[in-house]
Design a protein around this motif. Structure first.
Motif, mmCIF file in Angstrom:
data_model
loop_
_atom_site.group_PDB
_atom_site.id
_atom_site.type_symbol
_atom_site.label_atom_id
_atom_site.label_comp_id
_atom_site.label_asym_id
_atom_site.label_seq_id
_atom_site.Cartn_x
_atom_site.Cartn_y
_atom_site.Cartn_z
ATOM 1 N N HIS A 116 0.798 -1.226 0.000
ATOM 2 C CA HIS A 116 0.000 0.000 0.000
ATOM 3 C C HIS A 116 0.834 1.281 0.000
ATOM 4 N N GLY A 117 2.160 1.158 0.035
ATOM 5 C CA GLY A 117 3.036 2.312 -0.068
ATOM 6 C C GLY A 117 3.209 3.067 1.229
ATOM 7 N N PRO A 118 4.272 3.867 1.315
ATOM 8 C CA PRO A 118 4.536 4.597 2.561
ATOM 9 C C PRO A 118 3.518 5.690 2.861
ATOM 10 N N ASP A 119 2.864 6.211 1.832
ATOM 11 C CA ASP A 119 1.881 7.278 2.052
ATOM 12 C C ASP A 119 0.446 6.797 1.835
ATOM 13 N N LEU A 120 0.222 5.477 1.843
ATOM 14 C CA LEU A 120 -1.081 4.833 1.676
ATOM 15 C C LEU A 120 -1.677 5.031 0.284
ATOM 16 N N SER A 121 -0.890 5.485 -0.685
ATOM 17 C CA SER A 121 -1.417 5.769 -2.028
ATOM 18 C C SER A 121 -1.263 4.593 -2.986
#
Length: 188
Positions: A116-121
């Motif tokens: 889900h990526g470090p920034d939730l994007s």
């Protein structure tokens, strides 16, 4: 005076000699003999009990599986008890608690960041990741806090394309923490 005259009465020398050394002909100590006899008796009893009699003694594999099943049962009851006590409002309140969201961030970074990526994007340097974005209002299987908790706990309903269930790898409190972290990053 012969060689045998200075020996005690119960000790005799053997007739043969090797490299200038004569052997004593002495019996073994009683403690050694008792240990040897007890070992023989123990072997016979254990052999009869394990191989000949219909007594079933659990082996290491069975004991380990029993303990693992007990641990899984405890985790499941803890998770079910926690889920029963949670509501959408209580999860929203948790998402406003900085300590709870900080713990959720640690769990997210350890388990969820790769998809889900470090920034939730769901992107990493512009490249798409396999997970779906968690920083928007578009949800496939429900957007309420309990729906999100259910997806994290039990995984996606479509197991071929969705998220795995985390209930076997995360405790109930860790799941609640990661859900509060996700909810904290939701647009209002």
């Amino acid at each position: 005076m012969s060689k045998n005259d200075d020996l005690p009465d119960d000790v005799t020398l053997r007739d043969h000699e090797y490299d200038g050394i004569q052997e004593y002909d002495q019996k073994l100590p009683n403690w050694w003999l008792f240990t040897f006899y007890i070992t023989i008796v123990w072997f016979v009893v254990a052999w009869l009990a394990y191989y000949q009699l219909p007594i079933h003694l659990p082996d290491d594999h069975e004991r380990l599986n029993g303990r693992l099943a007990l641990i899984e049962e405890r985790k499941r009851t803890e998770l079910e008890g926690m889920l029963a006590s949670l509501t959408n409002e209580s999860l929203r309140e948790m998402s406003e608690n900085p300590q709870h969201t900080a713990a959720g961030r640690a769990v997210y970074e350890a388990k969820c960041l790769a998809c889900h990526g470090p920034d939730l994007s769901a992107t990493l340097n512009g490249a798409p990741l396999p997970g779906v974005p968690l920083d928007d209002n578009e949800w496939k299987y429900g957007s309420t806090p309990l729906d999100i908790m259910n997806i994290v706990t039990n995984g996606s309903p479509d197991v071929t394309k969705g998220m795995i269930p985390w209930k076997s790898q995360l405790s109930g409190s860790e799941i609640a923490q990661v859900v509060s972290y996700i909810l904290n990053h939701q647009p209002q």
